[in-house]
Design an enzyme around this catalytic site. Structure first.
Site, PDB file in Angstrom:
ATOM      1  N   TYR A  38      -6.869   6.862  -0.211  1.00 52.97           N
ATOM      2  CA  TYR A  38      -7.730   8.179  -0.544  1.00 52.97           C
ATOM      3  C   TYR A  38      -7.810   9.105   0.829  1.00 52.97           C
ATOM      4  CZ  TYR A  38     -11.160  10.981  -2.790  1.00 52.97           C
ATOM      5  OH  TYR A  38     -11.942  12.030  -3.343  1.00 52.97           O
ATOM      6  N   ARG A  67     -16.359   3.931   3.353  1.00 55.92           N
ATOM      7  CA  ARG A  67     -17.122   5.095   3.736  1.00 55.92           C
ATOM      8  C   ARG A  67     -16.328   6.105   4.204  1.00 55.92           C
ATOM      9  NH1 ARG A  67     -19.368   5.040   9.773  1.00 55.92           N
ATOM     10  NH2 ARG A  67     -17.414   5.427  10.064  1.00 55.92           N
ATOM     11  N   GLY A  68     -15.002   6.120   4.810  1.00 54.99           N
ATOM     12  CA  GLY A  68     -14.355   7.095   5.545  1.00 54.99           C
ATOM     13  C   GLY A  68     -14.753   7.459   6.759  1.00 54.99           C
ATOM     14  N   ASP A  69     -13.995   8.207   7.576  1.00 56.59           N
ATOM     15  CA  ASP A  69     -14.431   8.238   8.740  1.00 56.59           C
ATOM     16  C   ASP A  69     -15.350   9.313   9.097  1.00 56.59           C
ATOM     17  OD1 ASP A  69     -12.969   6.370  10.328  1.00 56.59           O
ATOM     18  OD2 ASP A  69     -10.942   7.398  10.063  1.00 56.59           O
ATOM     19  N   GLU A 122       0.731  -1.269  -0.100  1.00 56.50           N
ATOM     20  CA  GLU A 122      -0.061  -0.160   0.005  1.00 56.50           C
ATOM     21  C   GLU A 122       0.735   1.312   0.061  1.00 56.50           C
ATOM     22  OE1 GLU A 122      -3.671   0.198   1.955  1.00 56.50           O
ATOM     23  OE2 GLU A 122      -2.684   1.458   3.560  1.00 56.50           O
ATOM     24  N   ALA A 164     -20.225   2.241   3.272  1.00 57.78           N
ATOM     25  CA  ALA A 164     -19.556   1.875   2.328  1.00 57.78           C
ATOM     26  C   ALA A 164     -20.322   1.043   1.280  1.00 57.78           C
ATOM     27  CB  ALA A 164     -18.451   0.964   2.495  1.00 57.78           C
ATOM     28  N   GLN A 167      -8.733  -4.833   8.525  1.00 60.57           N
ATOM     29  CA  GLN A 167      -7.906  -3.846   9.184  1.00 60.57           C
ATOM     30  C   GLN A 167      -6.540  -4.785   9.758  1.00 60.57           C
ATOM     31  OE1 GLN A 167      -6.810  -1.163   9.849  1.00 60.57           O
ATOM     32  NE2 GLN A 167      -8.638  -0.117  10.767  1.00 60.57           N
ATOM     33  N   GLN A 207       4.668   4.576  16.409  1.00 58.83           N
ATOM     34  CA  GLN A 207       3.652   4.092  15.490  1.00 58.83           C
ATOM     35  C   GLN A 207       2.576   3.627  16.452  1.00 58.83           C
ATOM     36  OE1 GLN A 207       5.835   1.851  12.770  1.00 58.83           O
ATOM     37  NE2 GLN A 207       3.884   1.891  11.184  1.00 58.83           N
TER      38      GLN A 207
END
Ligand code: FAD
Length: 286
Positions: free
Chosen positions: A49, A106-108, A17, A123, A174, A210
């Site tokens: 994105y 969907r996005g947050d 990714e 989504a 995830q 991280q």
């Protein structure tokens, strides 16, 4: 090439990714990192994105530059707050560039947004829209430890069934750090009749900073043996990086050995990390 055609072959696959830059000036650096990772000949590469940002258009640009390098791209697309017209414009652009694969997200949810007033609430609404647009292989996200907004795992799996019925022909997980969590999740999907391919998402944690961020975003549990590694090597960046790559490699080997043939590495624009994992698996992927 369609991602389902790549992963349905049943051979172990590894994909990587990249994420687009937040500023225009960083574009060349990201493009160079993406090209270096593409040089490893991964099964495909995803491009995330950045919802709503001014550089959101870079996803399509980086995806088409990967295509020019002979690497199959998977363009992520989020729908939260987007209009039907803007989504159709994005799909038209991706199609014109020859990108065949889209991860429908969907996005947050931005704070204070009234979900009921949106064109796309989930989504699955976006997957339906892409399906009716036609011509794309559509993927969706899934959460072995449930989505943080879900009250329980069963309702999350129910929502996943809707996502698949809406047109997602593969799912990407995830990140998770304990493979038994994934094996349990795969069992629950099968029991619910969800039988599309599931790509396992692996995050190589290469620096201690991280970790906090990862856990707050993803809700992923960190196994005790991983925490020991961070305690022991967290203050030594080179050692932590080596240990993080080794841990991710071990997870991937175990996944392949247990029949999970498609693995996606959250390589975070780091060609050296991608190359190290690839080298560790060279005979397994040959
Ligand atoms: P959804 O599938 O809509 O799920 C969100 C919540 O709604 C869940 O609790 C779910 O159970 C519930 N739900 C879903 N459908 C229904 C339904 N029909 N009825 C009732 N409840 C429902 N974010 C970005 O901004 N850009 C990216 O590029 C990006 N890439 C990602 C890649 C992967 C592999 C993953 C796992 C996540 C990614 N994300 C990305 C983050 C993602 O946008 C967030 O996790 C977001 O909060 C949820 O997105 P989703 O597509 O899973 O949403």
């Amino acid at each position: 090439m369609k991602i389902t055609d790549i992963i349905k072959r049943g051979k172990p696959t590894l994909s990587f990714e990249v994420f687009p830059p937040k500023t225009d000036s960083a574009l060349e650096g990201v493009r160079a990192a993406a090209a270096e990772i593409a040089g490893l000949s991964p099964a495909y590469m995803s491009v995330t994105y950045g919802a709503g940002g001014s550089t959101a258009g870079y996803t399509a640009e980086i995806a088409s530059s990967l295509l020019a390098l002979g690497t199959t791209p998977l363009a992520h697309l989020t729908c939260i707050g987007a209009s039907r017209e803007s989504i159709r414009e994005k799909l038209t652009d991706l199609r014109a560039r020859g990108v065949e694969n889209v991860l429908a997200l969907r996005g947050d949810l931005p704070e204070g947004i009234d979900g009921n007033a949106l064109s796309f609430r989930h989504a699955s609404d976006l997957a339906e829209e892409i399906c009716s647009f036609g011509g794309f292989c559509i993927g969706g996200a899934c959460y072995p430890e449930k989505h943080p907004e879900s009250t329980d795992s069963d309702s999350d799996v129910e929502a996943l069934a809707v996502k698949v019925a809406s047109g997602c022909s593969f799912l990407t997980t995830q990140m998770f750090f304990d493979n038994s969590i994934l094996y349990n999740f795969l069992y629950r999907l099968l029991r619910r009749g969800i039988d599309v391919p599931v790509v396992a998402g692996i995050m190589p944690v290469t620096n201690a900073a991280q970790i906090k961020r990862i856990c707050s975003i993803s809700g992923a549990a960190l196994p005790a043996r991983f925490l020991r590694i961070v305690e022991r090597y967290g203050d030594n960046p080179a050692a932590m990086k080596q240990a993080g790559i080794a841990f991710a490699t071990e997870q991937i080997v175990d996944l392949y050995a247990n029949g999970v043939s498609a693995v996606h590495v959250y390589s975070m624009n780091k060609p050296d990390v991608a190359a190290a994992i690839y080298a560790n698996l060279s005979e397994i992927l040959a």
